[in-house]
Write a protein that holds these residues in place. Structure first.
Motif, mmCIF file in Angstrom:
data_model
loop_
_atom_site.group_PDB
_atom_site.id
_atom_site.type_symbol
_atom_site.label_atom_id
_atom_site.label_comp_id
_atom_site.label_asym_id
_atom_site.label_seq_id
_atom_site.Cartn_x
_atom_site.Cartn_y
_atom_site.Cartn_z
ATOM 1 N N LYS A 123 -10.748 8.940 -5.930
ATOM 2 C CA LYS A 123 -10.731 10.498 -6.394
ATOM 3 C C LYS A 123 -9.437 10.753 -7.332
ATOM 4 C CE LYS A 123 -13.058 12.460 -2.295
ATOM 5 N NZ LYS A 123 -12.969 11.401 -1.253
ATOM 6 N N ALA A 124 -9.399 11.731 -7.911
ATOM 7 C CA ALA A 124 -8.259 12.119 -8.616
ATOM 8 C C ALA A 124 -6.821 12.168 -8.054
ATOM 9 C CB ALA A 124 -8.414 13.176 -9.435
ATOM 10 N N VAL A 125 -5.834 11.833 -8.260
ATOM 11 C CA VAL A 125 -4.638 11.918 -7.526
ATOM 12 C C VAL A 125 -3.760 13.328 -7.994
ATOM 13 C CG1 VAL A 125 -2.313 10.930 -7.520
ATOM 14 C CG2 VAL A 125 -4.291 9.378 -7.745
ATOM 15 N N LYS A 173 -8.559 0.906 -9.326
ATOM 16 C CA LYS A 173 -9.449 0.106 -8.574
ATOM 17 C C LYS A 173 -8.867 -1.189 -8.334
ATOM 18 C CE LYS A 173 -12.558 0.338 -11.841
ATOM 19 N NZ LYS A 173 -12.086 1.252 -12.666
ATOM 20 N N LYS A 174 -8.344 -1.936 -9.511
ATOM 21 C CA LYS A 174 -7.893 -3.164 -9.572
ATOM 22 C C LYS A 174 -6.666 -3.262 -8.436
ATOM 23 C CE LYS A 174 -8.355 -5.556 -13.691
ATOM 24 N NZ LYS A 174 -7.947 -5.367 -15.167
ATOM 25 N N LEU A 175 -5.821 -2.513 -8.663
ATOM 26 C CA LEU A 175 -4.653 -2.090 -7.742
ATOM 27 C C LEU A 175 -5.033 -2.488 -6.220
ATOM 28 C CD1 LEU A 175 -1.492 -2.134 -7.183
ATOM 29 C CD2 LEU A 175 -1.762 0.331 -7.350
ATOM 30 N N LEU A 176 -6.045 -1.585 -5.758
ATOM 31 C CA LEU A 176 -6.333 -1.424 -4.493
ATOM 32 C C LEU A 176 -7.186 -2.794 -4.025
ATOM 33 C CD1 LEU A 176 -7.562 2.177 -4.120
ATOM 34 C CD2 LEU A 176 -5.584 1.425 -3.144
ATOM 35 N N ALA A 177 -7.915 -3.259 -5.028
ATOM 36 C CA ALA A 177 -8.648 -4.329 -4.463
ATOM 37 C C ALA A 177 -7.749 -5.398 -4.466
ATOM 38 C CB ALA A 177 -9.935 -4.615 -5.720
ATOM 39 N N ASN A 178 -6.718 -5.577 -5.469
ATOM 40 C CA ASN A 178 -5.731 -6.982 -5.295
ATOM 41 C C ASN A 178 -5.084 -6.789 -3.958
ATOM 42 O OD1 ASN A 178 -6.445 -8.095 -7.488
ATOM 43 N ND2 ASN A 178 -5.366 -7.094 -9.014
ATOM 44 N N PHE A 182 0.942 -1.171 -0.002
ATOM 45 C CA PHE A 182 0.126 -0.035 -0.005
ATOM 46 C C PHE A 182 0.848 1.162 0.107
ATOM 47 C CE2 PHE A 182 -3.631 -2.638 1.879
ATOM 48 C CZ PHE A 182 -4.530 -2.375 0.860
ATOM 49 N N GLU A 183 2.059 1.298 0.582
ATOM 50 C CA GLU A 183 2.664 2.576 0.731
ATOM 51 C C GLU A 183 3.183 2.839 -0.405
ATOM 52 O OE1 GLU A 183 5.916 -0.648 0.761
ATOM 53 O OE2 GLU A 183 3.960 -0.435 1.792
ATOM 54 N N GLU A 184 3.192 2.075 -1.548
ATOM 55 C CA GLU A 184 3.682 2.667 -2.864
ATOM 56 C C GLU A 184 2.593 3.140 -3.858
ATOM 57 O OE1 GLU A 184 7.218 1.803 -4.436
ATOM 58 O OE2 GLU A 184 7.719 1.675 -2.423
ATOM 59 N N VAL A 185 1.342 3.032 -3.289
ATOM 60 C CA VAL A 185 0.413 3.416 -4.043
ATOM 61 C C VAL A 185 0.564 4.884 -4.172
ATOM 62 C CG1 VAL A 185 -2.244 3.549 -4.489
ATOM 63 C CG2 VAL A 185 -1.048 1.483 -3.610
ATOM 64 N N LEU A 186 0.118 5.503 -5.259
ATOM 65 C CA LEU A 186 0.201 7.103 -5.535
ATOM 66 C C LEU A 186 -1.355 7.589 -5.119
ATOM 67 C CD1 LEU A 186 1.499 8.245 -8.591
ATOM 68 C CD2 LEU A 186 2.614 8.172 -6.416
ATOM 69 N N GLY A 187 -1.363 8.378 -3.995
ATOM 70 C CA GLY A 187 -2.675 8.971 -3.553
ATOM 71 C C GLY A 187 -3.672 7.781 -2.918
ATOM 72 N N HIS A 188 -5.075 8.161 -2.862
ATOM 73 C CA HIS A 188 -5.935 7.291 -2.190
ATOM 74 C C HIS A 188 -6.046 6.984 -0.886
ATOM 75 C CE1 HIS A 188 -7.299 7.117 -6.501
ATOM 76 N NE2 HIS A 188 -6.136 6.169 -6.731
ATOM 77 N N GLU A 189 -5.126 7.932 -0.180
ATOM 78 C CA GLU A 189 -4.824 7.794 1.211
ATOM 79 C C GLU A 189 -5.923 7.451 2.188
ATOM 80 O OE1 GLU A 189 -1.872 10.715 -0.495
ATOM 81 O OE2 GLU A 189 -3.850 10.497 -0.646
ATOM 82 N N GLU A 190 -7.166 8.166 2.166
ATOM 83 C CA GLU A 190 -8.392 7.820 2.796
ATOM 84 C C GLU A 190 -8.781 6.493 2.599
ATOM 85 O OE1 GLU A 190 -11.639 10.766 2.323
ATOM 86 O OE2 GLU A 190 -9.917 12.372 2.280
#
Length: 329
Positions: A167-169, A40-45, A4-12
């Motif tokens: 939301k938009a990053v 979406k796919k990245l977060l769900a996975n 998760f720490e590598e994901v851009l944005g979507h902190e909430e």
């Protein structure tokens, strides 16, 4: 794949998912809502991997047997629902892959997770069939719906799921990422960012697309010479664009960016904030020739062209009107 720490944005959203894991309050059904490329796919996975991870942390460890299987798409308790028909997920698909399957306990994991991509393609019958499973799932069942367009889902489905809107990053985040990770030059990163409008997947795709570079070049060629071209030459250009109907919206977006640059330069005389900085001589010239009102008219005309094409108005006619507006102003 990263944590998760590598994901851009979507902190909430990430905070919400990690809290659910930490407090053992995982819901039986989630909707990840956002346009194609939004993550979406990245977060769900990542969420699915975290739930099945043998370390039981709030991140997937990426080391254990479960994580390794998930990374190679072989985790038997993370099921990606597939569909035969390209634009429809049928009741049969849902019965076979979810409803019939969810009664069988997980093989070797705490959960049995179903990821339904393109959930807006679920037929009403398929959604109604799924509803029963969402309302009365077995304790180990988790269903994740990934939707570009949540308005295609039934209110009854929406009300039973935790809806996570992507939301938009931030532009700066994406720009830094493109420059550092993909080694894209500064001005090109700016253009990708302007075009992607907060969508990381779209920005990556544009940055690595040879086609997009060619399209940008041909759009700029039209813009540089629009006023000195004869109308029939413009019509020929329109015809050549007609063959690329599937990319016409991208062309129009490029036109918008360019004319916004002209307007911005006319108002501020600053070059640094322009997307097409390398076009400064043409932008200067256009800013000299067009009034503020004229530029506003052109920008509105490009937006109108997009709306008309969406409504299936005759392609040549729409483009002819647009080019006439560009020339007159």
């Amino acid at each position: 794949m990263q944590g998760f720490e590598e994901v851009l944005g979507h902190e909430e959203i990430i905070r919400h998912l990690q809290n659910a894991v930490a407090m053992n309050k995982v819901s039986h059904s989630y909707i990840f809502a956002g346009e194609t490329g939004s993550g979406k796919k990245l977060l769900a996975n990542l969420f699915a991997m975290t739930l099945q991870c043998e370390k039981r942390g709030i991140e997937p460890c990426l080391e254990c047997a479960s994580c390794k299987k998930a990374l190679s798409k072989n985790q038997p308790d993370i099921i990606n629902v597939t569909h035969e028909k390209p634009n429809t997920i049928s009741i049969e698909d849902i019965r076979e892959q979810v409803i019939g399957d969810i009664q069988i306990k997980p093989y070797a994991s705490p959960y049995k997770i179903y990821i339904i991509n393109d959930a807006e393609k679920l037929t009403v019958q398929a959604q109604n069939a799924l509803l029963k499973t969402i309302e009365e799932p077995p304790s180990y069942g988790v269903v994740m719906l990934l939707a570009n367009n949540v308005s295609a889902l039934l209110p009854t489905i929406l009300s039973r799921c935790v809806v996570l809107n992507l939301k938009a990053v931030g532009d700066n985040l994406i720009k830094t990422y493109l420059m550092e990770r993909l080694h894209i030059p500064d001005y090109q990163a700016d253009m990708c960012v302007s075009f992607a409008q907060g969508n990381v997947g779209k920005a990556e795709q544009i940055a690595s697309s040879e086609e997009f570079n060619e399209m940008t070049e041909s759009a700029l060629k039209i813009l540089r010479h629009a006023e000195e071209m004869e109308l029939n030459d413009l019509i020929d250009t329109i015809k050549s664009l007609t063959q690329e109907k599937n990319t016409i919206y991208e062309y129009l977006d490029l036109f918008l960016l360019w004319f916004r640059d002209v307007l911005l330069f006319k108002a501020t005389r600053e070059v640094d904030s322009l997307v097409f900085r390398q076009e400064i001589n043409y932008i200067k010239e256009r800013a000299r020739k067009s009034s503020y009102e004229g530029l506003e008219t052109i920008i509105n005309a490009v937006e109108t062209a997009k709306v008309r094409l969406n409504a299936n108005v005759n392609f040549e006619l729409v483009m002819e009107l647009l080019f006439l507006t560009i020339r007159e102003n």
